[in-house]
Enzyme design. Sequence first.
Site, PDB file in Angstrom:
ATOM      1  N   SER A 200      16.081 -12.127 -17.834  1.00  0.00           N
ATOM      2  CA  SER A 200      15.901 -11.397 -16.584  1.00  0.00           C
ATOM      3  C   SER A 200      16.295  -9.927 -16.745  1.00  0.00           C
ATOM      4  O   SER A 200      15.621  -9.184 -17.448  1.00  0.00           O
ATOM      5  CB  SER A 200      16.690 -12.084 -15.477  1.00  0.00           C
ATOM      6  OG  SER A 200      16.394 -11.535 -14.214  1.00  0.00           O
TER       7      SER A 200
ATOM      8  N   HIS B 186      13.210 -19.142 -12.453  1.00  0.00           N
ATOM      9  CA  HIS B 186      13.867 -17.982 -13.040  1.00  0.00           C
ATOM     10  C   HIS B 186      15.311 -18.251 -13.463  1.00  0.00           C
ATOM     11  O   HIS B 186      15.844 -17.544 -14.330  1.00  0.00           O
ATOM     12  CB  HIS B 186      13.829 -16.808 -12.056  1.00  0.00           C
ATOM     13  CG  HIS B 186      14.027 -15.484 -12.717  1.00  0.00           C
ATOM     14  ND1 HIS B 186      13.152 -14.960 -13.647  1.00  0.00           N
ATOM     15  CD2 HIS B 186      15.025 -14.563 -12.605  1.00  0.00           C
ATOM     16  CE1 HIS B 186      13.589 -13.799 -14.073  1.00  0.00           C
ATOM     17  NE2 HIS B 186      14.721 -13.520 -13.457  1.00  0.00           N
TER      18      HIS B 186
END
Length: 407
Positions: free
Chosen positions: A170, A378
């Site tokens: 990320s 995610h």
Amino acid sequence: MSRNLLTQLILVIVGNGVVVNGQNFADLFVSAAMRVEEVRPTTDLINKYGYPAEAHHTVTEDGYILRIDRIPRPQAPVVLVGNPLFCNSACFVGLQNESLAFKLYNEGYDVWLGNFRGSGLSKNHTNYTILDRQFWNYSLHEHGVIDIPAMVDYVLAATGKPSLLYSGHSMGATSWFITAALRPDYEQRISAVFLMGPVASLAHHRSPMLDVLHPFENVTLDFETAFGPHMLPGSNSLLRFLGGLFCRTFVPPEDPSHCLAFAILGELTAGGGNLVYPAYFQYYVPSGVSMLELLHYIQQANRNWPGFRQFNHGAAKNRQLYGQSVPPDYSLSNTSVPAYLYTGRTDIYVSPEDLAFLTTSLKDVKKVYQVPENTFGHLDYVLNPKAPILLYDTMIADMASFLENQE
């Protein structure tokens, strides 16, 4: 504010009479508030699972003291791992012995876990404390232009190696894209990158939260202009306190090691598949977020701007900094570093269109790997118990293959 006054305030807000698992909820709330601690070091977790650990520090050119946690294997190939937003190096040891950091170590790597400024225990500065607004005057830009180079320099000096492998999740990936665009002097010092949930442009994101936040981009920017930079309220201690409260209150009796409430939250906000949130994480994450970091991501969520932009300071300051009223894009074509990209089908921050933007912008994408799972979001890269088999084994094999081809 005194503890007695704080206690009274909390009691007024929460109220009495609500019973959870046989205990008064207000009492639980106050008890948890009194136990909010500073972030614990990741080295404690590393030692807990029987691995050696070292804590290192380096000072950036603008005075931030960054902590890097090491699982040492001298003379071995070096991997530096960059942390995501709202987390720190602890995220890479969250799956106990099957965590990414431990699997890398077991496969023969010298593992260095970075903590960007403001996250984890990277909360010291040569001139400021975290109570100073100027401490929080940074966005994603500084992570890529300053923090990664500082950590790379330190790690290479400490190990005597000419280059290293870089991995990130990320924000750890986002930051490297900025390094790649603006720090060509690190082309030879980072041999290859292995990026999980690689976020750059968010023009095609699938996040309801970003849809809600993006219209407030200018309002938030005006607020920052008027009042100066600051930490996202609650990101240093309040969210950990709430995490501890909910984990202690709602942890499933049949599985006391994981916090169901936060696993559900992760699935709702990140397109999660099969998340576990270790209850002990309340002592490690989240651990501090700059409002400008968050705003920089919100700015990327512009449906009408498919590129990956530098921070938008407003027209007047943009002209001072960039010589134009709108911020320029980061040019990802500036780098020739081999890149391996790893994605999930339900990752709402890495859409197929935004992934295509990366693969066409970067010069040398060696591999794009989609985790073979119908739901993998995610947060699954670091908190899905299947990640070691579904992802880590493949990524570590890619690292080994890359190094073999360099010999």
